[in-house]
Design an enzyme around this catalytic site. Structure first.
Site, short mmCIF file in Angstrom:
data_model
loop_
_atom_site.label_atom_id
_atom_site.label_comp_id
_atom_site.label_asym_id
_atom_site.label_seq_id
_atom_site.Cartn_x
_atom_site.Cartn_y
_atom_site.Cartn_z
N GLU A 58 0.88 -1.18 0.00
CA GLU A 58 0.00 0.00 0.00
C GLU A 58 0.91 1.22 0.00
O GLU A 58 1.43 1.61 1.04
CB GLU A 58 -0.91 -0.02 1.24
CG GLU A 58 -1.91 -1.15 1.27
CD GLU A 58 -3.09 -0.92 0.34
OE1 GLU A 58 -3.33 0.23 -0.07
OE2 GLU A 58 -3.79 -1.91 0.02
N CYS B 57 -2.40 9.65 2.40
CA CYS B 57 -1.90 9.02 1.16
C CYS B 57 -2.80 9.29 -0.05
O CYS B 57 -2.33 9.30 -1.17
CB CYS B 57 -1.72 7.52 1.37
SG CYS B 57 -3.22 6.69 1.91
N GLU C 129 5.67 13.38 -4.22
CA GLU C 129 4.44 13.39 -3.44
C GLU C 129 4.59 14.42 -2.33
O GLU C 129 5.59 14.40 -1.59
CB GLU C 129 4.22 11.99 -2.84
CG GLU C 129 2.95 11.88 -2.01
CD GLU C 129 2.82 10.50 -1.34
OE1 GLU C 129 3.69 9.63 -1.53
OE2 GLU C 129 1.82 10.31 -0.62
P1 NAD Z 1 8.02 4.82 5.02
O1 NAD Z 1 8.11 3.99 3.81
O2 NAD Z 1 9.13 5.72 5.37
O3 NAD Z 1 7.80 3.90 6.31
C1 NAD Z 1 6.80 2.92 6.39
C2 NAD Z 1 7.25 1.81 7.32
O4 NAD Z 1 8.40 1.20 6.77
C3 NAD Z 1 7.61 2.24 8.73
O5 NAD Z 1 7.10 1.29 9.64
C4 NAD Z 1 9.13 2.24 8.73
O6 NAD Z 1 9.69 1.95 9.97
C5 NAD Z 1 9.42 1.12 7.74
N1 NAD Z 1 10.71 1.29 7.06
C6 NAD Z 1 11.37 2.44 6.78
N2 NAD Z 1 12.50 2.19 6.10
C7 NAD Z 1 12.56 0.86 5.96
C8 NAD Z 1 13.48 -0.02 5.33
N3 NAD Z 1 14.58 0.43 4.72
N4 NAD Z 1 13.23 -1.35 5.35
C9 NAD Z 1 12.12 -1.82 5.95
N5 NAD Z 1 11.19 -1.04 6.54
C10 NAD Z 1 11.41 0.28 6.56
O7 NAD Z 1 6.65 5.61 4.87
P2 NAD Z 1 5.98 6.65 5.85
O8 NAD Z 1 6.78 7.89 5.89
O9 NAD Z 1 5.62 6.00 7.16
O10 NAD Z 1 4.60 6.94 5.08
C11 NAD Z 1 4.51 7.83 4.03
C12 NAD Z 1 4.29 7.15 2.72
O11 NAD Z 1 3.36 6.11 2.86
C13 NAD Z 1 3.68 8.09 1.69
O12 NAD Z 1 4.26 7.82 0.44
C14 NAD Z 1 2.21 7.70 1.66
O13 NAD Z 1 1.55 7.99 0.46
C15 NAD Z 1 2.30 6.23 1.90
N6 NAD Z 1 1.07 5.74 2.50
C16 NAD Z 1 0.31 4.88 1.79
C17 NAD Z 1 -0.89 4.44 2.34
C18 NAD Z 1 -1.79 3.49 1.61
O14 NAD Z 1 -2.72 3.01 2.22
N7 NAD Z 1 -1.54 3.19 0.35
C19 NAD Z 1 -1.28 4.88 3.60
C20 NAD Z 1 -0.45 5.76 4.28
C21 NAD Z 1 0.73 6.19 3.74
#
Ligand code: NAD
Length: 458
Positions: free
Chosen positions: A211, A245, A333
């Site tokens: 997602e 998102c 974004e």
């Molecule tokens: P992110 O990708 O930075 O982090 C998401 C999760 O991944 C966190 O739990 C984080 O600890 C983990 N993570 C970070 N780096 C990692 C790595 N190298 N390896 C494994 N795990 C890792 O995203 P964010 O800042 O929490 O959220 C923002 C993004 O998420 C935006 O792009 C937004 O559009 C998207 N988003 C999508 C949805 C959806 O339902 N499609 C919902 C909310 C947010």
């Protein structure tokens, strides 16, 4: 010595193999228990998220907890139907027989959550996984740290670690978790990290739901009802200070109504009284995002807002007009309260802007003409969206929620969530009282003639 992660995973494998998650009655009880635990601790959940980024009780309930409760209630009431064996037609070639599809849980699942709706984005996949009969490890986002801690305490104190467990942490913990062998990984977050998750999952051919995000456009046509359009768009953009998102990332508006659009946006923003002091507005999650979002503001285009307050950690609703596809805010974004409004001369120009970005998670059109809506649907590929609205499609659990291309793969919500944690076995069930000889050798011309007919009729 096994690490904590390995220990938890081992425990979950044992628990899952014991068959404890197979009974539908047990799954419903777990879901009801989760609901009770959340309700009993609602005040703690409210305080934690308020301390993390000033999200009010109103918004926490309306955009997070109410949706989790709804998901639980829906799963409990519909689980018997979702989990039942579904009969399908048997083709002539296989007669006499019956055919059916039966779901089984995928097994031990890993859920990695994002920070922007920390309760909903962590708990909704858990509800889906439990309803499908999986055991689950959740790693919530580490950024809202109190929110992560309150979920960990609530879940780890109430549930057997073999069934449901929270492991808190950031990059090291996420990396270690991803290196284990899971039966399903459900990830919510950025496209960049989505690729890391997908690669790790590929090592074990683990199925994933990703997602992710993207630049979700809103196309405003001259035929729209401008007053309702602006009201709905402003709400959708500045909800959660733009950290959504499926927020309308930017707007393409017909040049003929663009000035009026901007005037109305200004009035609507002023009416909404977005202010952390009165709990109508949330903070930006951290300094890093403050700096990232602030850098997207082209100062010469600010027609509303623009105030960046590093002490309060807020950015006022900021409208950039007239924006163009070359502006800084159009290169990634935004995920914050900065809103490029791009006036367009021709629809071709508007669609060309949309086509510059990857396929978005959501897209919105505001129009009162069917032909315009039809063209939009035909021209733009996106995960989900709305006609004359924005964001609200997420609260209809009959609509599968997910992205396409760079905005993700797979979907959830309602039955689709159950499906995303299930394997569907396709079964042909044959009696033994008849076994025609036609497919067996030695072959003959007559058998060949009949085989051809049977394939044609099947
Ligand atoms: P992110 O990708 O930075 O982090 C998401 C999760 O991944 C966190 O739990 C984080 O600890 C983990 N993570 C970070 N780096 C990692 C790595 N190298 N390896 C494994 N795990 C890792 O995203 P964010 O800042 O929490 O959220 C923002 C993004 O998420 C935006 O792009 C937004 O559009 C998207 N988003 C999508 C949805 C959806 O339902 N499609 C919902 C909310 C947010």
């Amino acid at each position: 010595m096994p690490s904590k992660v390995e220990e938890v995973l081992e425990g979950q494998r044992k628990y899952y193999k014991s068959g404890a998650t197979r009974s539908l009655k047990a799954r419903k009880e777990i879901l009801r228990k989760l609901r009770r635990a959340l309700q009993t601790n609602e005040n703690k959940l409210y305080s934690a998220i308020y301390a993390d980024f000033k999200k009010s009780e109103f918004e926490t309930y309306a955009t997070e907890l109410a949706l989790v409760y709804h998901d639980i209630d829906e799963a409990v009431s519909k689980l018997d139907n979702w989990a039942r064996k579904k009969h399908v037609t048997t083709n002539l070639l296989n007669q006499p027989a019956s055919s059916y599809i039966v779901p089984e849980p995928l097994g031990v699942a890993l859920v990695i959550g994002a920070w922007n709706y920390p309760y909903y984005l962590s708990l909704a996949p858990i509800v889906a996984a439990i309803s499908a009969g999986c055991s689950v490890v959740l790693k919530p986002s580490e950024l809202p740290k109190r929110t992560s801690a309150v979920m960990a305490r609530l879940i780890n104190e109430n549930f057997d670690a073999g069934l449901l467990h929270v492991i808190e942490g950031g990059l090291p913990e996420a990396t270690e978790l991803l290196h284990q062998k899971w039966d399903k990984i459900f990830f919510t977050g950025s496209s960049t990290v989505g690729k890391i998750v997908y690669k790790a999952a590929a090592e074990n051919l683990t199925p994933v739901t990703l997602e992710l995000g993207g630049k979700s456009p809103a196309l405003v046509m001259a035929s729209c009802d401008l007053s309702v359009t602006v009201k709905r768009l402003v709400w959708a953009k500045f909800l959660n200070a733009g950290q959504t998102c499926i927020a309308p990332d930017y707007v393409l508006v017909d040049k003929r109504i663009a000035d009026e659009f901007i005037d109305r946006v200004k009035k609507e923003v002023s009416k909404a009284n977005y202010d952390t002091a009165n709990d109508n507005y949330v903070q930006i999650i951290n300094e890093r995002n403050m700096d990232r979002i602030a850098a997207l503001i082209s100062r010469n285009k600010v027609v509303l807002g623009g105030e960046v307050n590093n002490v309060l950690r807020t950015i006022q609703p900021t409208v950039l007009y007239p924006s163009s596809a070359d502006d800084a805010a159009m290169q990634e974004e935004i995920f914050g309260p900065v809103w490029p409004i791009i006036p367009y001369d021709t629809l071709e120009d508007a669609y060309a802007v949309i086509a510059k970005s990857d396929k978005p998670l959501a897209a919105y059109i505001y129009s009162n003409k069917k032909s315009e809506v039809d063209m939009f649907m035909a021209k733009v590929s996106f995960g989900g969206g709305a006609v004359n609205d924005a964001v609200m499609h997420i609260v209809n659990s009959h609509l599968p929620f997910g992205g396409v291309g760079a905005s993700g793969m797979g979907a959830y919500h309602g039955e689709e969530g159950f499906r995303s944690f299930s394997n569907y076995k396709s079964i042909l069930d044959k009696p033994t009282w008849l076994e025609p000889n036609i497919k067996y050798s030695p072959y003959s011309k007559t058998k060949f003639k009949w085989i051809k007919r049977l394939f044609q009729w099947s």
